[in-house]
Design an enzyme around this catalytic site. Structure first.
Site, PDB file in Angstrom:
ATOM      1  N   ARG A  98     132.786  62.660  51.701  1.00 37.66           N
ATOM      2  CA  ARG A  98     131.795  61.629  52.909  1.00 37.66           C
ATOM      3  C   ARG A  98     132.472  60.168  52.400  1.00 37.66           C
ATOM      4  NH1 ARG A  98     127.966  60.408  49.427  1.00 37.66           N
ATOM      5  NH2 ARG A  98     126.671  61.919  49.554  1.00 37.66           N
TER       6      ARG A  98
ATOM      7  N   TYR B 293     128.017  47.645  76.358  1.00 39.71           N
ATOM      8  CA  TYR B 293     128.029  49.432  76.837  1.00 39.71           C
ATOM      9  C   TYR B 293     125.601  49.579  76.425  1.00 39.71           C
ATOM     10  CZ  TYR B 293     127.583  54.612  75.215  1.00 39.71           C
ATOM     11  OH  TYR B 293     127.193  55.488  74.752  1.00 39.71           O
TER      12      TYR B 293
HETATM   13  C1  LIG Z   1     130.741  54.591  75.013  1.00 37.33           C
HETATM   14  C2  LIG Z   1     130.488  53.540  74.232  1.00 37.33           C
HETATM   15  C3  LIG Z   1     130.458  53.177  73.518  1.00 37.33           C
HETATM   16  C4  LIG Z   1     129.143  54.673  72.248  1.00 37.33           C
HETATM   17  O1  LIG Z   1     129.852  54.857  71.514  1.00 37.33           O
HETATM   18  P1  LIG Z   1     129.462  56.913  71.145  1.00 37.33           P
HETATM   19  O2  LIG Z   1     130.852  57.216  70.649  1.00 37.33           O
HETATM   20  O3  LIG Z   1     128.974  57.613  73.000  1.00 37.33           O
HETATM   21  O4  LIG Z   1     128.445  56.712  70.443  1.00 37.33           O
HETATM   22  C5  LIG Z   1     130.143  52.051  72.791  1.00 37.33           C
HETATM   23  N1  LIG Z   1     131.290  50.950  73.176  1.00 37.33           N
HETATM   24  C6  LIG Z   1     132.097  51.953  74.473  1.00 37.33           C
HETATM   25  C7  LIG Z   1     132.208  50.516  75.218  1.00 37.33           C
HETATM   26  C8  LIG Z   1     131.548  52.815  75.164  1.00 37.33           C
HETATM   27  O5  LIG Z   1     131.842  52.656  76.054  1.00 37.33           O
END
Ligand SMILES: *Cc1c(COP(=O)(O)O)cnc(C)c1O
Length: 379
Positions: free
Chosen positions: A46, A98
């Site tokens: 971890r 996002y």
């Molecule tokens: C997909 C994405 C995230 C989140 O990432 P995950 O790996 O799906 O948890 C954050 N920021 C952007 C711009 C993304 O495209």
């Protein structure tokens, strides 16, 4: 070392015990200690694991940062970044982030006393106006998802320095091949490595890269105390994917430019958002701070009904969330990635019901265009 060489070699050396050229997947939870207080740098996975360490060093080198910290997902990395702060602190966030970043802010972290304002960071006057006495961080995504707006990294870094804010950039869309925010004075970069860095749509992961010692210390502690860390196998997959990042990104950029140009000449399409197009509002800024315009395009087919017809017809372009893989993916932000953003906010941010987002893959361009063309005929 230059970029492609770093992508292939940084953080990785032939395994000293066997000579294996590839970094092994260290599937172990614990490590034997020679005597009390004496170990080889690893105690419990971890806290740290050699495969994860290799990936952390690799991406840190690509971003020109001191350290990388790999998490189980992009969201886990973003959560750890926001939790650098304390209840009562205020954060300025790009309006079109996002959808998951918006969701964690509004539905999870506000309950713990963090305050968020979502503003168009494309214009510095909005950022200046949003700052409050308790503002402690500015979190920027550029290019934004899904409207591909560009924020000025140098100006944001300067503003953050002047007001003692931590500046963070979500660099998922650009990748360090096209944009290295730390070189502009940004404090920390975050990625969903699920996307372009891994590039093969076969794992989920996140990373933070920073050269700020106090941020590294807090995030290492978060990895140990909270435990939202990347598994060794996922780290290994991502190391493998990154070896071809440079060649993939060159092709993504070339194909996306071609498709954006093709789309903007189609009568059924109301608008095309791509930073490489001369009519993009921040084309000049994108040219200045990025080494290319990336593989993401969004375009408006006029209405929800048209989007439905079009997306039902695509065959090669897979209707799916996510982006950044070798295969072309197509999605409908209003009902997919941005469904948790209220309709009024979506509209204000240009996420119309007719907006379609495409993550241009590296298939033969003629095949992608033929598929888009036959699907457009459904409208
Ligand atoms: C997909 C994405 C995230 C989140 O990432 P995950 O790996 O799906 O948890 C954050 N920021 C952007 C711009 C993304 O495209």
């Amino acid at each position: 070392m230059k970029f492609s060489t770093k992508a292939i070699h940084a953080g990785q050396e032939p395994d000293p015990s066997t000579g294996a050229v590839m970094t092994p997947v260290f599937l172990t939870s614990t490590y034997v200690q020679e005597e009390l207080g004496k170990n080889k740098g690893y105690e419990y996975s971890r806290v740290s694991n050699p495969t994860r360490t290799a990936l952390e060093k690799n991406i840190a080198a690509l971003e020109n940062g001191a350290e990388g910290l790999a998490f189980a997902s992009g969201m886990a990395a973003i959560d750890a970044i926001f939790r650098l702060l304390a209840p009562g602190d205020h954060i300025i966030v790009t309006n079109n982030v996002y959808g998951g970043t918006y969701r964690i802010a509004k539905t999870v972290l506000e309950n713990f006393g963090l305050q968020f304002d979502f503003v168009a960071t494309t214009a510095m006057e909005n950022v200046v106006l949003a700052r409050k006495p308790n503002t402690k961080m500015i979190f920027v995504e550029t290019p934004t998802n899904p409207t591909m707006e560009i924020s000025d990294l140098a100006a944001i870094a300067k503003f953050a320095r002047a007001h003692h804010l931590i500046s963070v950039v979500d660099n998922t869309f650009a990748t360090p091949f096209l944009q290295r925010p730390l070189e502009f004075g940004i404090d920390a970069v975050v990625h969903s490595v699920t996307k372009y860095l891994n590039g093969h749509s076969d794992m989920i992961g996140g990373i933070v890269v920073t050269s700020r010692v106090e941020i590294v210390e807090k995030l290492r502690f978060s990895q140990k105390a909270v435990g939202g860390v990347m598994s060794p196998f996922d780290a290994w997959l991502c190391l493998r994917g990154i070896k071809t990042l440079a060649v993939r990104m060159k092709q993504h950029c070339e194909s996306a430019m071609h498709i954006a140009d093709w789309l903007s000449r189609r009568k059924k399409i109301v608008k095309v958002n791509y930073p490489g197009l001369k009519n993009h509002p921040q084309h000049a800024l994108a040219k200045k701070q990025m080494g290319g315009f990336g593989g993401m395009i969004s375009f408006d087919v006029g209405s929800l009904a048209n989007a439905k017809k079009f997306l039902k017809r695509v065959r090669l372009c897979a209707l799916a969330e996510s982006l950044g893989g070798v295969e072309t993916l197509i999605s409908h932000p209003a009902t997919m990635t941005h469904a948790s953003v209220p309709k009024a906010d979506r509209k204000k941010n240009g996420v119309t019901d007719g907006l379609v987002r495409i993550s241009v893959g590296i298939e033969d361009i003629e095949d992608i265009i033929a598929d888009l063309e036959q699907a457009l005929n459904a409208i």
